[in-house]
Design a protein around this motif. Structure first.
Motif, PDB file in Angstrom:
ATOM      1  N   VAL A  14       0.844  -1.203   0.000  1.00  0.00           N
ATOM      2  CA  VAL A  14       0.000   0.000   0.000  1.00  0.00           C
ATOM      3  C   VAL A  14       0.877   1.249   0.000  1.00  0.00           C
ATOM      4  O   VAL A  14       0.648   2.197  -0.768  1.00  0.00           O
ATOM      5  CB  VAL A  14      -0.962  -0.005   1.218  1.00  0.00           C
ATOM      6  CG1 VAL A  14      -1.632   1.350   1.406  1.00  0.00           C
ATOM      7  CG2 VAL A  14      -2.007  -1.099   1.072  1.00  0.00           C
ATOM      8  N   ALA A  15       1.909   1.266   0.846  1.00  0.00           N
ATOM      9  CA  ALA A  15       2.799   2.429   0.947  1.00  0.00           C
ATOM     10  C   ALA A  15       3.560   2.659  -0.353  1.00  0.00           C
ATOM     11  O   ALA A  15       3.676   3.802  -0.817  1.00  0.00           O
ATOM     12  CB  ALA A  15       3.764   2.238   2.117  1.00  0.00           C
ATOM     13  N   ALA A  16       4.090   1.605  -0.958  1.00  0.00           N
ATOM     14  CA  ALA A  16       4.841   1.750  -2.206  1.00  0.00           C
ATOM     15  C   ALA A  16       3.938   2.269  -3.325  1.00  0.00           C
ATOM     16  O   ALA A  16       4.342   3.134  -4.115  1.00  0.00           O
ATOM     17  CB  ALA A  16       5.471   0.418  -2.598  1.00  0.00           C
ATOM     18  N   SER A  17       2.707   1.784  -3.385  1.00  0.00           N
ATOM     19  CA  SER A  17       1.754   2.254  -4.396  1.00  0.00           C
ATOM     20  C   SER A  17       1.418   3.732  -4.184  1.00  0.00           C
ATOM     21  O   SER A  17       1.334   4.508  -5.142  1.00  0.00           O
ATOM     22  CB  SER A  17       0.474   1.418  -4.351  1.00  0.00           C
ATOM     23  OG  SER A  17       0.739   0.096  -4.736  1.00  0.00           O
ATOM     24  N   TYR A  18       1.241   4.112  -2.922  1.00  0.00           N
ATOM     25  CA  TYR A  18       0.955   5.508  -2.572  1.00  0.00           C
ATOM     26  C   TYR A  18       2.100   6.420  -3.029  1.00  0.00           C
ATOM     27  O   TYR A  18       1.873   7.479  -3.628  1.00  0.00           O
ATOM     28  CB  TYR A  18       0.738   5.604  -1.063  1.00  0.00           C
ATOM     29  CG  TYR A  18       0.910   6.974  -0.474  1.00  0.00           C
ATOM     30  CD1 TYR A  18      -0.103   7.926  -0.548  1.00  0.00           C
ATOM     31  CD2 TYR A  18       2.094   7.316   0.182  1.00  0.00           C
ATOM     32  CE1 TYR A  18       0.061   9.192   0.002  1.00  0.00           C
ATOM     33  CE2 TYR A  18       2.265   8.573   0.741  1.00  0.00           C
ATOM     34  CZ  TYR A  18       1.253   9.507   0.644  1.00  0.00           C
ATOM     35  OH  TYR A  18       1.418  10.749   1.188  1.00  0.00           O
ATOM     36  N   LEU A  19       3.338   6.014  -2.739  1.00  0.00           N
ATOM     37  CA  LEU A  19       4.492   6.835  -3.113  1.00  0.00           C
ATOM     38  C   LEU A  19       4.614   6.945  -4.631  1.00  0.00           C
ATOM     39  O   LEU A  19       4.865   8.029  -5.159  1.00  0.00           O
ATOM     40  CB  LEU A  19       5.770   6.252  -2.508  1.00  0.00           C
ATOM     41  CG  LEU A  19       5.857   6.299  -0.980  1.00  0.00           C
ATOM     42  CD1 LEU A  19       7.074   5.520  -0.493  1.00  0.00           C
ATOM     43  CD2 LEU A  19       5.883   7.725  -0.469  1.00  0.00           C
ATOM     44  N   ALA A  20       4.441   5.835  -5.329  1.00  0.00           N
ATOM     45  CA  ALA A  20       4.527   5.855  -6.794  1.00  0.00           C
ATOM     46  C   ALA A  20       3.434   6.743  -7.381  1.00  0.00           C
ATOM     47  O   ALA A  20       3.695   7.518  -8.313  1.00  0.00           O
ATOM     48  CB  ALA A  20       4.429   4.429  -7.338  1.00  0.00           C
ATOM     49  N   ALA A  21       2.229   6.673  -6.839  1.00  0.00           N
ATOM     50  CA  ALA A  21       1.122   7.500  -7.328  1.00  0.00           C
ATOM     51  C   ALA A  21       1.385   8.992  -7.074  1.00  0.00           C
ATOM     52  O   ALA A  21       0.890   9.846  -7.811  1.00  0.00           O
ATOM     53  CB  ALA A  21      -0.190   7.082  -6.667  1.00  0.00           C
ATOM     54  N   GLU A  25       9.953   7.953  -6.988  1.00  0.00           N
ATOM     55  CA  GLU A  25      10.571   6.773  -7.577  1.00  0.00           C
ATOM     56  C   GLU A  25      10.983   5.824  -6.456  1.00  0.00           C
ATOM     57  O   GLU A  25      11.856   6.155  -5.643  1.00  0.00           O
ATOM     58  CB  GLU A  25      11.802   7.167  -8.396  1.00  0.00           C
ATOM     59  CG  GLU A  25      12.484   5.978  -9.029  1.00  0.00           C
ATOM     60  CD  GLU A  25      13.772   6.337  -9.749  1.00  0.00           C
ATOM     61  OE1 GLU A  25      14.458   5.402 -10.187  1.00  0.00           O
ATOM     62  OE2 GLU A  25      14.096   7.537  -9.853  1.00  0.00           O
ATOM     63  N   VAL A  26      10.360   4.673  -6.401  1.00  0.00           N
ATOM     64  CA  VAL A  26      10.743   3.650  -5.420  1.00  0.00           C
ATOM     65  C   VAL A  26      11.956   2.931  -6.002  1.00  0.00           C
ATOM     66  O   VAL A  26      11.858   2.278  -7.043  1.00  0.00           O
ATOM     67  CB  VAL A  26       9.582   2.665  -5.133  1.00  0.00           C
ATOM     68  CG1 VAL A  26      10.036   1.545  -4.217  1.00  0.00           C
ATOM     69  CG2 VAL A  26       8.395   3.414  -4.531  1.00  0.00           C
ATOM     70  N   VAL A  27      13.110   3.075  -5.346  1.00  0.00           N
ATOM     71  CA  VAL A  27      14.352   2.518  -5.894  1.00  0.00           C
ATOM     72  C   VAL A  27      14.765   1.217  -5.223  1.00  0.00           C
ATOM     73  O   VAL A  27      15.582   0.477  -5.771  1.00  0.00           O
ATOM     74  CB  VAL A  27      15.511   3.541  -5.838  1.00  0.00           C
ATOM     75  CG1 VAL A  27      15.221   4.717  -6.757  1.00  0.00           C
ATOM     76  CG2 VAL A  27      15.787   4.010  -4.437  1.00  0.00           C
ATOM     77  N   ASP A  28      14.209   0.913  -4.051  1.00  0.00           N
ATOM     78  CA  ASP A  28      14.559  -0.334  -3.364  1.00  0.00           C
ATOM     79  C   ASP A  28      13.483  -0.671  -2.344  1.00  0.00           C
ATOM     80  O   ASP A  28      12.841   0.231  -1.785  1.00  0.00           O
ATOM     81  CB  ASP A  28      15.907  -0.191  -2.650  1.00  0.00           C
ATOM     82  CG  ASP A  28      16.745  -1.456  -2.678  1.00  0.00           C
ATOM     83  OD1 ASP A  28      16.176  -2.548  -2.871  1.00  0.00           O
ATOM     84  OD2 ASP A  28      17.972  -1.342  -2.503  1.00  0.00           O
ATOM     85  N   ARG A  29      13.301  -1.968  -2.132  1.00  0.00           N
ATOM     86  CA  ARG A  29      12.349  -2.434  -1.118  1.00  0.00           C
ATOM     87  C   ARG A  29      12.981  -3.587  -0.357  1.00  0.00           C
ATOM     88  O   ARG A  29      13.685  -4.420  -0.931  1.00  0.00           O
ATOM     89  CB  ARG A  29      11.048  -2.912  -1.770  1.00  0.00           C
ATOM     90  CG  ARG A  29      10.229  -1.750  -2.329  1.00  0.00           C
ATOM     91  CD  ARG A  29       8.887  -2.159  -2.839  1.00  0.00           C
ATOM     92  NE  ARG A  29       8.059  -2.740  -1.780  1.00  0.00           N
ATOM     93  CZ  ARG A  29       6.852  -3.235  -1.978  1.00  0.00           C
ATOM     94  NH1 ARG A  29       6.320  -3.227  -3.177  1.00  0.00           N
ATOM     95  NH2 ARG A  29       6.170  -3.745  -0.987  1.00  0.00           N
ATOM     96  N   ASP A  39      12.459  -0.788   4.794  1.00  0.00           N
ATOM     97  CA  ASP A  39      11.247  -1.202   4.089  1.00  0.00           C
ATOM     98  C   ASP A  39      11.220  -0.661   2.663  1.00  0.00           C
ATOM     99  O   ASP A  39      11.029  -1.411   1.712  1.00  0.00           O
ATOM    100  CB  ASP A  39       9.990  -0.750   4.843  1.00  0.00           C
ATOM    101  CG  ASP A  39       9.835  -1.437   6.186  1.00  0.00           C
ATOM    102  OD1 ASP A  39      10.327  -2.567   6.350  1.00  0.00           O
ATOM    103  OD2 ASP A  39       9.207  -0.826   7.088  1.00  0.00           O
ATOM    104  N   ILE A  40      11.379   0.652   2.527  1.00  0.00           N
ATOM    105  CA  ILE A  40      11.325   1.288   1.206  1.00  0.00           C
ATOM    106  C   ILE A  40      12.392   2.376   1.139  1.00  0.00           C
ATOM    107  O   ILE A  40      12.549   3.158   2.077  1.00  0.00           O
ATOM    108  CB  ILE A  40       9.942   1.921   0.935  1.00  0.00           C
ATOM    109  CG1 ILE A  40       8.837   0.854   0.936  1.00  0.00           C
ATOM    110  CG2 ILE A  40       9.936   2.693  -0.386  1.00  0.00           C
ATOM    111  CD1 ILE A  40       7.424   1.424   0.853  1.00  0.00           C
ATOM    112  N   VAL A  41      13.108   2.422   0.021  1.00  0.00           N
ATOM    113  CA  VAL A  41      14.013   3.524  -0.293  1.00  0.00           C
ATOM    114  C   VAL A  41      13.434   4.178  -1.540  1.00  0.00           C
ATOM    115  O   VAL A  41      13.158   3.499  -2.533  1.00  0.00           O
ATOM    116  CB  VAL A  41      15.450   3.039  -0.558  1.00  0.00           C
ATOM    117  CG1 VAL A  41      16.350   4.219  -0.903  1.00  0.00           C
ATOM    118  CG2 VAL A  41      16.000   2.257   0.627  1.00  0.00           C
ATOM    119  N   ALA A  42      13.206   5.485  -1.465  1.00  0.00           N
ATOM    120  CA  ALA A  42      12.577   6.186  -2.587  1.00  0.00           C
ATOM    121  C   ALA A  42      13.266   7.518  -2.822  1.00  0.00           C
ATOM    122  O   ALA A  42      13.956   8.047  -1.959  1.00  0.00           O
ATOM    123  CB  ALA A  42      11.095   6.407  -2.284  1.00  0.00           C
TER     124      ALA A  42
END
Length: 118
Positions: A14-21, A25-29, A39-42
């Motif tokens: 959910v968080a990765a989709s939110y950031l992309a929207a 740019e999600v560069v690592d998970r 968890d997420i590097v963006a």
């Protein structure tokens, strides 16, 4: 997969989709370093953001963000430095955000994004 792990994975998705929207740019998970896991590097523009995602399916343990205390934030700082050492990326800045996700049995999850917690 344990139920707790499934809830956490759902929250991260959910968080990765939110950031992309939002245009990030999600560069690592789920990157693992010597001090633990990010968890997420963006990237938000040219700024690197380390994102800790906390997901709860109920209120029994309090607000999800309450689980991110001083020790966890210190570990995330170390991990951010380790991530930068391992990657050829030169951001203009680095910050740590927390995304709190609450699941719902009857509808979509709710999300709260806390920017620059450290």
């Amino acid at each position: 997969m344990r139920a707790k792990d499934a809830v956490g994975q759902y929250g991260e998705n959910v968080a990765a989709s939110y950031l992309a929207a939002a245009g990030w740019e999600v560069v690592d998970r789920n990157w693992r370093g010597a001090s633990g896991e990010i968890d997420i590097v963006a990237l938000q523009g040219t700024e690197l953001v380390v994102v800790e995602v906390k997901t709860r399916s109920g209120d029994g343990y309090g607000h999800p963000a309450e689980a991110v205390g001083h020790a966890k934030l210190s570990r995330l700082r170390r991990l951010a430095a380790q991530w930068l050492d391992a990657h050829d990326l030169h951001p203009t800045g680095v910050r740590i955000d927390v995304i709190a996700v609450r699941t719902s049995r009857t509808g979509a999850a709710t999300l709260e994004h806390l920017c620059g917690v450290l």
